[in-house]
Design a protein around this motif. Structure first.
Motif, PDB file in Angstrom:
ATOM      1  N   GLY A 154       0.793  -1.227   0.000  1.00 16.86           N
ATOM      2  CA  GLY A 154       0.000   0.000   0.000  1.00 16.86           C
ATOM      3  C   GLY A 154       0.820   1.269   0.000  1.00 16.86           C
ATOM      4  O   GLY A 154       0.352   2.310   0.455  1.00 16.86           O
ATOM      5  N   GLN A 155       2.041   1.172  -0.510  1.00 22.44           N
ATOM      6  CA  GLN A 155       2.890   2.361  -0.539  1.00 22.44           C
ATOM      7  C   GLN A 155       2.675   3.124  -1.849  1.00 22.44           C
ATOM      8  O   GLN A 155       3.134   2.702  -2.912  1.00 22.44           O
ATOM      9  N   PHE A 156       1.981   4.233  -1.738  1.00 19.63           N
ATOM     10  CA  PHE A 156       1.750   5.090  -2.901  1.00 19.63           C
ATOM     11  C   PHE A 156       2.163   6.521  -2.537  1.00 19.63           C
ATOM     12  O   PHE A 156       1.319   7.390  -2.316  1.00 19.63           O
ATOM     13  N   PRO A 157       3.452   6.760  -2.440  1.00 19.38           N
ATOM     14  CA  PRO A 157       3.914   8.075  -1.988  1.00 19.38           C
ATOM     15  C   PRO A 157       3.609   9.160  -3.012  1.00 19.38           C
ATOM     16  O   PRO A 157       3.550   8.901  -4.216  1.00 19.38           O
ATOM     17  N   VAL A 158       3.407  10.360  -2.501  1.00 17.60           N
ATOM     18  CA  VAL A 158       3.208  11.515  -3.373  1.00 17.60           C
ATOM     19  C   VAL A 158       4.579  11.981  -3.843  1.00 17.60           C
ATOM     20  O   VAL A 158       5.408  12.433  -3.060  1.00 17.60           O
ATOM     21  N   VAL A 159       4.845  11.824  -5.133  1.00 16.51           N
ATOM     22  CA  VAL A 159       6.160  12.176  -5.662  1.00 16.51           C
ATOM     23  C   VAL A 159       6.032  12.466  -7.148  1.00 16.51           C
ATOM     24  O   VAL A 159       5.188  11.898  -7.836  1.00 16.51           O
ATOM     25  N   SER A 160       6.837  13.395  -7.622  1.00 14.78           N
ATOM     26  CA  SER A 160       6.887  13.674  -9.044  1.00 14.78           C
ATOM     27  C   SER A 160       8.312  14.052  -9.413  1.00 14.78           C
ATOM     28  O   SER A 160       8.936  14.879  -8.746  1.00 14.78           O
ATOM     29  N   ALA A 161       8.813  13.442 -10.478  1.00 14.14           N
ATOM     30  CA  ALA A 161      10.171  13.757 -10.929  1.00 14.14           C
ATOM     31  C   ALA A 161      10.238  15.108 -11.622  1.00 14.14           C
ATOM     32  O   ALA A 161      11.320  15.672 -11.789  1.00 14.14           O
ATOM     33  N   ASP A 162       9.081  15.620 -12.030  1.00 14.27           N
ATOM     34  CA  ASP A 162       9.020  16.918 -12.699  1.00 14.27           C
ATOM     35  C   ASP A 162       8.895  18.020 -11.644  1.00 14.27           C
ATOM     36  O   ASP A 162       7.840  18.183 -11.028  1.00 14.27           O
ATOM     37  N   GLU A 163       9.956  18.755 -11.445  1.00 16.56           N
ATOM     38  CA  GLU A 163       9.961  19.791 -10.400  1.00 16.56           C
ATOM     39  C   GLU A 163       8.930  20.886 -10.658  1.00 16.56           C
ATOM     40  O   GLU A 163       8.541  21.604  -9.751  1.00 16.56           O
ATOM     41  N   HIS A 164       8.539  21.019 -11.916  1.00 17.90           N
ATOM     42  CA  HIS A 164       7.637  22.115 -12.287  1.00 17.90           C
ATOM     43  C   HIS A 164       6.235  21.618 -12.626  1.00 17.90           C
ATOM     44  O   HIS A 164       5.473  22.315 -13.287  1.00 17.90           O
ATOM     45  N   CYS A 165       5.902  20.407 -12.189  1.00 16.71           N
ATOM     46  CA  CYS A 165       4.618  19.828 -12.589  1.00 16.71           C
ATOM     47  C   CYS A 165       3.423  20.639 -12.087  1.00 16.71           C
ATOM     48  O   CYS A 165       2.368  20.664 -12.727  1.00 16.71           O
ATOM     49  N   THR A 166       3.597  21.318 -10.975  1.00 13.71           N
ATOM     50  CA  THR A 166       2.457  22.077 -10.444  1.00 13.71           C
ATOM     51  C   THR A 166       2.091  23.259 -11.345  1.00 13.71           C
ATOM     52  O   THR A 166       1.001  23.809 -11.224  1.00 13.71           O
ATOM     53  N   GLY A 167       2.995  23.623 -12.229  1.00 10.22           N
ATOM     54  CA  GLY A 167       2.735  24.748 -13.115  1.00 10.22           C
ATOM     55  C   GLY A 167       1.767  24.424 -14.237  1.00 10.22           C
ATOM     56  O   GLY A 167       1.186  25.326 -14.843  1.00 10.22           O
ATOM     57  N   HIS A 168       1.566  23.143 -14.521  1.00 12.03           N
ATOM     58  CA  HIS A 168       0.688  22.783 -15.643  1.00 12.03           C
ATOM     59  C   HIS A 168      -0.304  21.666 -15.321  1.00 12.03           C
ATOM     60  O   HIS A 168      -1.156  21.333 -16.140  1.00 12.03           O
ATOM     61  N   CYS A 169      -0.204  21.074 -14.128  1.00  8.42           N
ATOM     62  CA  CYS A 169      -1.082  19.939 -13.825  1.00  8.42           C
ATOM     63  C   CYS A 169      -2.364  20.412 -13.132  1.00  8.42           C
ATOM     64  O   CYS A 169      -2.301  21.146 -12.145  1.00  8.42           O
ATOM     65  N   PRO A 170      -3.533  19.984 -13.616  1.00 10.13           N
ATOM     66  CA  PRO A 170      -4.789  20.428 -13.008  1.00 10.13           C
ATOM     67  C   PRO A 170      -5.037  19.872 -11.606  1.00 10.13           C
ATOM     68  O   PRO A 170      -5.941  20.330 -10.910  1.00 10.13           O
ATOM     69  N   PHE A 171      -4.238  18.884 -11.180  1.00  9.26           N
ATOM     70  CA  PHE A 171      -4.448  18.289  -9.855  1.00  9.26           C
ATOM     71  C   PHE A 171      -3.516  18.876  -8.788  1.00  9.26           C
ATOM     72  O   PHE A 171      -3.431  18.358  -7.681  1.00  9.26           O
ATOM     73  N   SER A 172      -2.817  19.930  -9.129  1.00  8.29           N
ATOM     74  CA  SER A 172      -1.765  20.443  -8.240  1.00  8.29           C
ATOM     75  C   SER A 172      -2.291  20.913  -6.889  1.00  8.29           C
ATOM     76  O   SER A 172      -1.552  20.906  -5.909  1.00  8.29           O
ATOM     77  N   THR A 173      -3.557  21.311  -6.821  1.00  8.64           N
ATOM     78  CA  THR A 173      -4.071  21.812  -5.540  1.00  8.64           C
ATOM     79  C   THR A 173      -4.640  20.703  -4.659  1.00  8.64           C
ATOM     80  O   THR A 173      -5.010  20.951  -3.507  1.00  8.64           O
ATOM     81  N   ILE A 174      -4.737  19.504  -5.186  1.00  6.67           N
ATOM     82  CA  ILE A 174      -5.333  18.431  -4.382  1.00  6.67           C
ATOM     83  C   ILE A 174      -4.389  17.268  -4.116  1.00  6.67           C
ATOM     84  O   ILE A 174      -4.709  16.382  -3.331  1.00  6.67           O
ATOM     85  N   CYS A 175      -3.232  17.238  -4.745  1.00  2.65           N
ATOM     86  CA  CYS A 175      -2.402  16.028  -4.632  1.00  2.65           C
ATOM     87  C   CYS A 175      -1.402  16.089  -3.485  1.00  2.65           C
ATOM     88  O   CYS A 175      -0.692  15.123  -3.242  1.00  2.65           O
ATOM     89  N   ARG A 176      -1.258  17.178  -2.805  1.00  3.30           N
ATOM     90  CA  ARG A 176      -0.379  17.351  -1.641  1.00  3.30           C
ATOM     91  C   ARG A 176       1.103  17.438  -2.007  1.00  3.30           C
ATOM     92  O   ARG A 176       1.962  17.408  -1.138  1.00  3.30           O
TER      93      ARG A 176
END
Ligand code: SF4
Length: 193
Positions: A154-176
């Motif tokens: 059940g390990q599903f850590p919140v992680v993204s290799a794209d440092e700038h993903c919050t700039g274009h992803c519509p889920f940026s305000t809900i994914c923590r």
């Protein structure tokens, strides 16, 4: 190289030959993982007098970096796993060298050899094993089993290799991700505990 197999599967029941119901299996420390899949295309041909094959996966989205690092990190496992499936299950009786495995970008110019995983090379008429492939092949099972082990736990850590993903992803305000980054937590998905 010319196309030989299209939409051929392994590890799936009830598919006609040359598909096989045998799966790729990896076992480590009482964990067994069985992999099934369907390969879009396998090309075969002759290089320096040896029979070789390429594995191609059709892709409609953006490009994926297919490097030893991205494969070891578990981000691009499909091409090397499919190459193993062709070698060990689908064309096992043909004594073919695995040549390249990669994506065929449907809307962006097709196959990109420079981005593909190279498994052997033509060294002035001699077929030579790529050291990177030898190393990858030796660790591929560890990578797969450790990833599946983490998922089973059940390990599903919140992680993204794209440092700038919050700039274009519509889920940026809900994914923590912003909270996680502010804590400077790091995650290595394939690291064993
Ligand atoms: S903003 Fe969140 S959901 Fe979107 S890519 Fe980044 S980590 Fe993933």
């Amino acid at each position: 190289m010319a196309p030989e197999l299209m939409e051929v599967s392994f590890g799936r029941q009830g598919q006609p030959p040359p598909s096989t119901d045998q799966w790729l299996e990896f076992s480590r420390e009482q964990q067994t993982v069985r992999i099934s899949g369907r390969i879009d295309r396998v090309d075969t041909g002759i290089v320096a007098g040896h029979s070789v094959f390429n594995v191609l996966d059709y892709k409609t989205g953006g490009s994926i970096k297919l490097t030893p690092e991205s494969i070891t990190a578990g981000l691009a496992l499909q091409p090397p796993l499919y190459a193993l499936a062709v070698m060990e299950l689908l064309l096992v009786d043909r004594d073919l060298y695995p040549w390249q495995a990669g994506y065929w970008y449907v809307s962006e110019g097709g196959f990109r050899p420079r981005q593909a995983l190279r498994m052997y090379r033509n060294d002035e008429g001699r077929i030579e094993l790529e050291p990177g492939w030898e190393q990858l092949r030796a660790t591929l099972g560890d990578t797969v089993v450790s990833l599946v082990h983490a998922i089973r736990r059940g390990q599903f850590p919140v992680v993204s290799a794209d440092e700038h993903c919050t700039g274009h992803c519509p889920f940026s305000t809900i994914c923590r991700i912003n909270q996680v980054r502010s804590l400077e937590k790091t995650c290595q998905p394939t690291a064993s505990e």
